[in-house]
Design an enzyme around this catalytic site. Structure first.
Site, mmCIF file in Angstrom:
data_model
loop_
_atom_site.group_PDB
_atom_site.id
_atom_site.type_symbol
_atom_site.label_atom_id
_atom_site.label_comp_id
_atom_site.label_asym_id
_atom_site.label_seq_id
_atom_site.Cartn_x
_atom_site.Cartn_y
_atom_site.Cartn_z
ATOM 1 N N ASP A 18 0.867 -1.161 0.000
ATOM 2 C CA ASP A 18 0.000 0.000 0.000
ATOM 3 C C ASP A 18 0.912 1.222 0.000
ATOM 4 O OD1 ASP A 18 -2.264 1.584 0.372
ATOM 5 O OD2 ASP A 18 -1.877 1.668 2.511
ATOM 6 N N ILE A 65 -0.930 1.484 -13.892
ATOM 7 C CA ILE A 65 -2.268 1.151 -14.362
ATOM 8 C C ILE A 65 -3.271 1.738 -13.383
ATOM 9 C CG2 ILE A 65 -2.256 -1.084 -13.175
ATOM 10 C CD1 ILE A 65 -3.694 -2.186 -15.681
#
Lengths: 1251, 339
Positions: free
Chosen positions: A430, A935
């Site tokens: 994360d 992405i």
């Protein structure tokens, strides 16, 4: 005890169901049937325990659990059966124990028995015993903590004494009234009935529950009859209907029904949850609705997690190989015995010659299984568990994982995947809070389209600061530090908190040494001088304007600035408290420094002057006009002369910044902000730096200091809290000065920019506004490029009637039960439109220390690092840049597309590009550029669909790193799952927030970062660390070690068993495959279980193949690359072969030395067994990479134990252990030189190839 | 700083060598400078021991006489299938003095005394003289616990039942006359077997203890008549019985029968011709076994066995050779490095 309670309850219930109808007449028109249904249905009824409904209470509450908790698995009586059941039930041991039982029963069948039946029970008993001892130990710990909790005291209302008396937690029952004071821990789930707070609120801190340290507000059941200073339990006659216990912390539905049939709805905001702490409220009284194990806290409490490690899965196949080997050996023996029986059918030594050879062979097969049982390394499973406990102990105690600031060390929640840490190939991280501090610092802002760079904020560290700045910094850092100390002290896993003084001392120390540490000044903002000047001019504008010193500063801009900071200060859910007075001391109605009227006057005067400026003239809907035209109380009074007090204040404001800061310091230092998100805290702190200080909060109002004005009470009408769908939050307040209803909204730029698109008003205003929007957008883009988190601030002024309309709908939405959420959302959306953009903020989230180094090291170690974040693409890329995931010569592949087809095409295109590059690379061999795929969430969604999975996988495999931005928690876990399943690699996910939970759970190894965002990630993780940099040592050193240790230990264990068992097997060739053994059965069984069991454990816990600093310096040594893998089939078979060789030597050297002599069967076994011991122990010495005194001690003890046992046993046991009576064999043997000569030779030859 | 250390949080891990895994460790790194001298030393030691063993083994004299009699020319051939009491004699000569004390063994081959069920087929408690087990022997003795009329067998079990019962006498041919060589049957069993593990029941006369029991089926006479001349060599503590009951480890074994320690033969058997007379009772042809008599003397390392000596010498030499090879490699490597 609880068990008996339950039984008693049950009996009473059964008895009373019949009798009930006879005498029980339900009061208040409640038919007994329906009340019964309520009990058994999906609802529970709660009545006051000592109220008027005594009988009904008894009837209704007997099913409810008491508040005593028992997390222990066993009691004294049930331990043995329960533990046995548990052990056989536990999947890990099931196979092992069934196997043991099978062997033991086999041995009780006389025709196949190999040893005495008692002997064959030893292994299973020993294994069960060891496990049981482990379980007892764990259970005792739980018992102690249970007892501690159960014996805590709380004040419970007692009807006899008509007062609150101290009672143990365990004695609290559903329906009891509990009185709690500030800072007390809530003993059970209570419905809040009374709070000393006049507004009927109470604050709780849920840190023990979910780790969130911000204060949450709870509301007394909204019912006038209960609220009031004279709440007495005696007067409580109501009936509470609520849901049955469940584990949803945020859901509580029900209603309270008063005797007068009035129903009042209950929400989760009325519920005080067990194990939370009361804060900032003097006294509260609640009625227990859920107790003990039925509380939400307990129902959420799940034990440690059991994951099966990769190595164990491999191990199982090898154990199956061992089984195969065993069967082959037994079959050999069976066939051999059959032939043997056939040949020697009628010989004198044939005991039962009548039996057919085939049957004899069949029997021997089973006998051999008993004899060679050790081949299946069953005790290995227990050993592995013990070894892992040891490894966990060392990981847990590593000083490098200790975080001084939080006083926390690593938490190992999963106990059995230590070695997986050494095999990680993909790391999913994360971003926020994991790579970064998640300590937000206000960095820059843009108001009215003007950018304020806050240069000093950016360069603050390392630069010599002006004395003011430093002092400010120091003071603030102190308060900030004590805040974070506060946080740590209440977090679940820190038992003791450092005292604030010590912390302050520390921070003082640090600050004095290095000026400032990044981490220590997380919430400090040095105001931008330009903005300060403008803001000051607001205060002094009256004077300046009077002097007609025309500045370029427009009043419109000033209004924007004021509104902006007001929004920063109030548009949040921050709770204010102060460390010196933990209770909520900032009184809501504290008298402002100056009378409100005076301030108003001043403001109006200012306004008046603004109006006169030509720029604004003629724009009736301009801000200022709107702001002040409809003052509730104030009327325009153009002629009010400046009073003395205003002059005084103006003077004060006009003085230098230094004095300003100083005065601020004196009064402000005490304030602590506890915010739901760090962004909020950062903004509030930022506002405070500009002297827009949030001083206090209550349910209906806020107390705010404004520069040059002083304290103002802002009437708070509504808070529309943040949610991830709207991506914004709003507050609706009544403006303190104008009395208008104003909506301040703060949210993600994309959302706010859309909502703030149109602007009513004159063309000129529209022109200005358009410019502002454009500028702000420009600044937003710039902030994003810099890696700042951006937020937009907007406001809206509601007309009174507009507000009324909205209010009605809002109240309707609030009161509806069915689709409340939808309605609330709808209502919020109706409010949050036509916003006026005020500006935007850029918050920096600093990288944690050593993140780039850690990522670099992990990549060198062959681990692919992916970043999965919910942040914007620019921010993500920027952070990737900062943490060296993205190097300057790397090529960025960006995948953003709007449709599935586009996505497919794009993936194909990128793939071709990458392939071409690869081909080119192969031919030229000099290109060093790597691909980084970026992405976004939308594209990812398509890429994760079945058709595109393959190309996405191929593409991402060819990339050095992948950054997924704007990804949802679900996508995060999908990505991890895809990689884990399709590529079949070991994955590790690390994250800190609730949005990482699914990813953490999916990954092979889940790591939680215990930071600022609550404990959800930690609770679902296998390991919890406090900094990202700890990963480096955790993986590179501990992972490496654990893997090596465990793999080597397993191999050694298998080797040991195979080697030893083969000795017995070889002997079968000389005893007609009859299953005879040349070693005493006790010695045989104990050899593996006792004499040689501890050294492998020590080996598995303590061995170090390489020193820690080498492993840290050379990440390439990490095992994920595949070259350094130890536990692969090849090594397994090599080990088996080695074991075979050693057993051949160990058997045949004594055989040739003693063949043809008059040696007895056990005398023959004695040197073999002794050599086997030496070989096995010395083998370990050779295999070990490090030998410490512990190794030596254990090896020595093993040897002593063996010799001691056999000598004593052979000296005293005259008729025992038939037919392998060892009597005096060993003593005789050990008195002969031949024994030692054989042992020396055997050991040496067996170990010679190892050199 | 000192103050900080004093006020350390209890949550802080202990900074000890153990918990931080910094224990001083000895890493067994085998460098050439250690390995080569070590190998030389070990090799030398092994060769030394090997030579000593080899010499000791070489000095042991051994005389083996196979008397199975499967060859028709063999004097014992007649006894092979005889059911009657049969005696045969073999002559052999000893070229030079057979140094004493000479141990007289009988040997059997292909005889699986180590078979599991056979070995288990005895009752230690019975043999310990426990009369309870006389009446009710352990079932481990099956199928030799009771006879067909359900009378308990003492000593029960296959092991006792199959006791070797050939007897031997040795005579020295001196000037054409047979001079009996006295054979000493005392102390051939283990001291502990004789004194502790096996006991006759404390009943006198011994025969009374065996009332209501049967002798093993294969036995010509009951256990209390094994040696009627010596009360201390009778019953369970009969030396031959004890020797038999201590099972051999391997199918080809020998067991001590007598020692030659008396009269003129204290120093050994003088060179000359000897006659061995065998009372041939024990059948071995059913399992292709062989019977033999072995005369041997012993050294400090036990009986004759060249294997150990040779193995030691071979391993020792291997060590030396390896160390030389390593030295060469090491030297080359080092020189190469120096260059």
């Amino acid at each position: 005890m609880e068990r008996f309670h339950w039984v008693r309850h049950r009996c009473r219930q059964l008895l009373s169901v019949d009798s009930e109808r006879g005498w029980y007449s339900p009061p208040d028109g409640f038919p007994s049937k329906s009340s019964l249904q309520r009990v058994s249905g999906k609802r529970r009824t709660v009545l006051a325990r000592h109220g008027p409904h005594q009988q009904e209470y008894e009837a209704v509450s007997r099913k409810y659990k008491g508040n005593g908790i028992r997390t222990t698995k066993y009691s004294l009586l049930t331990f043995i059966p329960m533990n046995l059941f548990q052990q056989f039930h536990r999947s890990l041991h099931r196979f092992a124990n069934v196997y043991f039982i099978f062997l033991a029963t086999l041995n009780f069948i006389p025709i196949v028995e190999a040893f005495q039946p008692e002997v064959s029970l030893i292994p299973i008993l020993l294994v069960l015993l060891v496990t049981a001892v482990k379980d007892i130990f764990e259970d005792h710990r739980r018992f102690k903590s249970d007892r501690l909790i159960n014996n805590l005291l709380c004040q419970v209302y007692c009807s006899k004494q008509k007062s609150y008396v101290d009672r143990c937690w365990s004695d609290v029952r559903v329906g009891d009234f509990v009185r709690l004071s500030c800072n007390e821990i809530i003993p059970a789930d209570l419905l809040l009935l009374y709070s000393s707070d006049p507004r009927g609120v109470c604050y709780i801190e849920t840190a023990n529950l979910d780790g969130e340290t911000n204060l949450k507000q709870r509301q007394v059941v909204s019912d006038s009859s209960l609220q009031g200073s004279d709440f007495t339990p005696e007067s409580f006659h109501s009936r509470i209907e609520c849901e049955n216990p469940n584990n949803d912390l945020n859901r509580f539905k029900g209603y309270i029904e008063h005797s007068g049939e009035a129903r009042v709805g209950l929400h989760s905001s009325n519920l005080l949850l067990r194990s939370c702490t009361i804060r900032n409220t003097e006294t509260v009284v609640g009625i227990v609705v859920y107790a003990g194990h039925e509380t939400k806290a307990m129902m959420n409490n799940s034990g440690p997690r059991y994951k099966r490690s990769q190595l164990e899965k491999r191990l199982n196949t090898d154990v199956l190989w061992c089984v195969a080997l065993l069967i082959v050996m037994c079959l050999t023996a069976a066939v051999g015995h059959g032939l043997w029986v056939k040949n020697y059918r009628h010989s004198v030594f044939q005991v039962d010659g009548e039996i057919s050879p085939a049957l004899a062979g069949f029997y021997v097969f089973w006998t051999m299984i008993i004899v060679l049982q050790v081949l299946i390394p069953i005790s290995l499973y227990v050993s592995i568990e013990i070894v892992k406990l040891g490894q966990i102990y060392f990981i847990h105690n590593d000083l490098d994982f200790y975080n001084e600031q939080l006083d926390s060390r690593i938490q190992c929640r999963a106990l059995n995947i230590t070695e997986d840490l050494g095999q990680i190939q993909y790391l999913f991280s994360d971003k926020t809070g994991t790579l970064t501090e998640n300590k937000m610092v206000f960095r820059r802002c843009s108001i009215y389209g003007v950018e304020y760079p806050h240069v000093e904020n950016g360069v603050i560290s390392g630069m010599s600061l002006p004395p003011v700045g430093e002092r400010l910094l120091l003071g603030k850092s102190m308060s900030c530090r004590s805040l974070s100390c506060n946080r740590s002290s209440v977090s679940l896993h820190t038992l003791t908190a450092e005292s604030p003084e010590e912390e302050d001392q520390l921070s003082n120390h640090a600050a004095a040494r290095t000026g400032a540490f990044c981490s220590r000044m997380a919430k400090d903002v040095v105001p931008d001088p330009e903005l300060v000047r403008k803001l000051n001019s607001l205060c002094s504008s009256t004077l300046r304007l009077r002097d007609s010193s025309t500045e370029s500063l427009s009043t419109l801009e000033l209004t924007y600035i004021t509104d902006f900071f007001l929004a920063l200060a109030i548009c949040n859910s921050v709770v204010v408290s102060s460390p010196s007075q933990p209770r909520h001391v900032v009184p809501e109605a504290q008298a402002p420094l100056k009378s409100l009227e005076e301030i108003k006057l001043m403001f109006q005067r200012l306004n008046f002057y603004s109006f006169s400026t030509p720029q604004i003239k003629g724009s009736p809907r301009s801000f200022t006009s709107k702001l002040f035209t409809r003052g509730k109380t104030g009327s325009f009074n153009f002629n009010t002369p400046p009073s003395n007090s205003i002059d005084g204040s103006d003077l004060a404001l006009d003085t230098s910044q230094e004095t300003y800061v100083q005065s601020d310091e004196d009064s402000d230092d005490e304030l602590l902000y506890e915010a739901e998100s760090p962004d909020e805290a950062a903004l509030v702190h930022a506002a405070r730096a500009y002297h827009c200080t949030l001083r206090g909060r209550s349910a209906k109002s806020l107390l705010v200091d404004l520069p040059g004005i002083g304290s103002l009470v802002v009437q708070l009408l509504h808070i529309l809290p943040f949610d991830s769908n709207r991506k914004r939050m709003s507050v609706v307040v009544r403006h303190p000065l104008t009395g208008q209803v104003v909506v301040y909204t703060k949210g993600a730029d994309s959302v706010i920019m859309d909502l703030a698109e149109k602007r009513r008003g004159s063309e000129q205003a529209q022109e200005i506004y358009k410019h502002i929007r454009q500028q702000t957008q420009k600044h937003l883009d710039m902030y994003a490029r810099e890696g700042l988190r951006t937020l937009c601030i907007a406001k809206k002024i509601l007309e009174e009637d507009e507000y009324e309309v909205w209010l009605k709908r809002q109240l309707l939405a609030e009161s509806s039960i069915e689709n409340q959420e939808e309605l609330m959302l709808d209502s919020a959306e109706r409010l949050e439109n036509d916003l006026t953009l005020l500006g935007c903020t850029g918050i920096v989230d600093r990288l944690q220390e050593d993140v780039p180094e850690t990522i670099e090291a992990l990549q060198e170690a062959g681990i692919k690092v992916w970043v999965l974040t919910g942040d914007k693409q620019e921010t993500a890329v920027n952070i990737a840049n900062a943490c060296k995931l993205l190097l300057s010569n790397d090529r960025l592949l960006t995948a953003n597309c709007g449709s599935k087809d586009a996505c497919a095409a794009l993936l194909e295109e990128l793939l071709i590009e990458v392939r071409r590059e690869e081909d080119g690379e192969e031919s030229s061999l000099h290109s060093t550029s790597n691909f980084i795929l970026v992405i976004d969430g939308r594209t990812l969604e398509w890429a994760l669909q079945d058709e595109l999975k393959a190309s996405f996988l191929e593409l991402s495999c060819k990339c050095k790193a992948v950054i997924c931005c704007r990804s949802t928690p679900l996508q995060k876990s999908q990505v991890v799952q895809l990689i884990r399943d399709k590529i079949g690699v070991m994955t590790l996910a690390v994250g800190d927030g609730a949005n990482d939970v699914s990813m953490i759970q999916v990954a092979d190894v889940g790591i939680g970062i215990s930071g600022q965002e609550g404990m959800q990630a930690v609770m679902s993780s296998d390991f919890a660390i406090s900094r990202f940099k700890h990963l480096k040592k955790l993986l590179l050193v501990h992972g490496h070690w654990c893997y090596h240790r465990l793999a080597n230990m397993i191999l050694y264990f298998i080797y040991k068993n195979v080697m030893y068992v083969n000795l017995l097997f070889w002997y079968q060739f000389f005893c007609g495959f009859s299953g005879s053994v040349m070693i005493n059965s006790w010695v045989l069984i104990l050899f593996n279980l006792v004499f040689t069991s501890v050294p492998p454990l020590i080996y598995g816990i303590l061995d170090r193949d390489m020193p820690a600093d080498t492993l840290m310096k050379l990440p390439e040594l990490y095992g994920a690359g595949g070259t350094t893998k130890i536990y692969i089939p090849a090594t397994f078979w090599i080990t088996i072969l080695d074991a075979f060789y050693q057993s051949v030597v160990c058997f045949f050297v004594p055989y040739f030395a003693l063949a043809g002599s008059d040696v007895g069967i056990l005398s023959f076994g004695s040197p073999i067994n002794t050599s086997a011991l030496f070989i096995i122990l010395l083998h370990q010495v050779i295999e070990s990479n490090t030998l410490t005194w512990i190794h030596m001690l254990v090896l020595l003890l093993s040897t002593i134990l063996y010799f001691g046992f056999v000598l004593i046993y052979s000296a005293f046991c005259v008729v025992c252990s038939h037919p392998t009576n060892l009597f005096r064999v060993e003593t005789v043997q050990m008195s002969q030189p031949l024994f030692y000569i054989i042992c020396a030779l055997t050991t040496f030859i067996a170990l010679l190839p190892r050199y | 700083m000192v103050k900080e250390e004093q006020e350390e949080s209890p949550n802080r891990p202990d900074n000890t060598a153990f918990t931080q895994q910094r224990l001083p460790a000895w890493q067994p790194i085998l460098s050439a400078s250690i390995v080569i001298p070590m190998f030389v030393l070990i090799g030398a030691a092994f060769i030394g021991v090997g030579v000593a063993l080899f010499i000791a083994s070489r000095d042991i004299q051994l005389q083996e006489l196979d008397y199975t009699g499967d060859d028709s020319a063999h004097p014992c051939y007649k006894c092979r299938s005889s059911t009657e009491k049969c005696t045969c004699s073999m002559t052999f000569s000893i070229p030079n003095l057979f140094k004493g004390p000479v141990f007289f063994y009988y040997g059997l081959t292909n005889y699986f005394q180590n078979q599991r069920k056979y070995g288990a087929s005895k009752d230690d408690n019975q043999l310990y003289g426990d009369l309870d087990y006389f009446k009710d022997p352990s079932s481990s003795c099956d199928p030799y616990t009771r006879d067909s009329r359900n009378i308990p067998i003492v000593p029960c079990g296959a092991l006792a039942n199959s006791m070797f019962n050939d007897t031997f006498s040795l005579s020295h041919v001196v000037n054409g006359t047979q001079k009996i060589v006295p054979l000493n049957g005392k102390g051939i069993a283990w001291w502990t077997d004789y004194n502790v593990k096996f006991r006759n029941p404390s009943v006198t006369p011994l025969i009374n203890a065996f009332n209501g029991t049967k002798k093993p089926t294969n036995w010509p006479k009951p256990i209390y008549e094994l040696d009627t001349t010596d009360v201390y060599n009778n019953g369970f503590i009969n030396q031959d019985f004890l020797v038999w009951m201590r099972r051999a480890a391997l199918p080809d074994f020998r067991k001590l029968y007598r020692r030659i320690t008396h009269d003129d033969y204290v120093n050994g058997l003088p060179a000359g011709n000897y006659t061995l007379t065998i009372e041939y009772n024990y059948p071995v042809y059913s399992f292709n076994g062989r019977k033999k008599v072995v005369l041997s003397n012993v050294s400090w390392m036990g009986g004759k066995n060249d294997f150990l000596g040779i193995a030691y010498i071979v391993v020792g030499s291997m060590c030396v050779v390896m160390s030389i090879v390593m030295l060469i490699v090491y030297a080359k490597f080092k020189f190469a490095e120096d260059d």
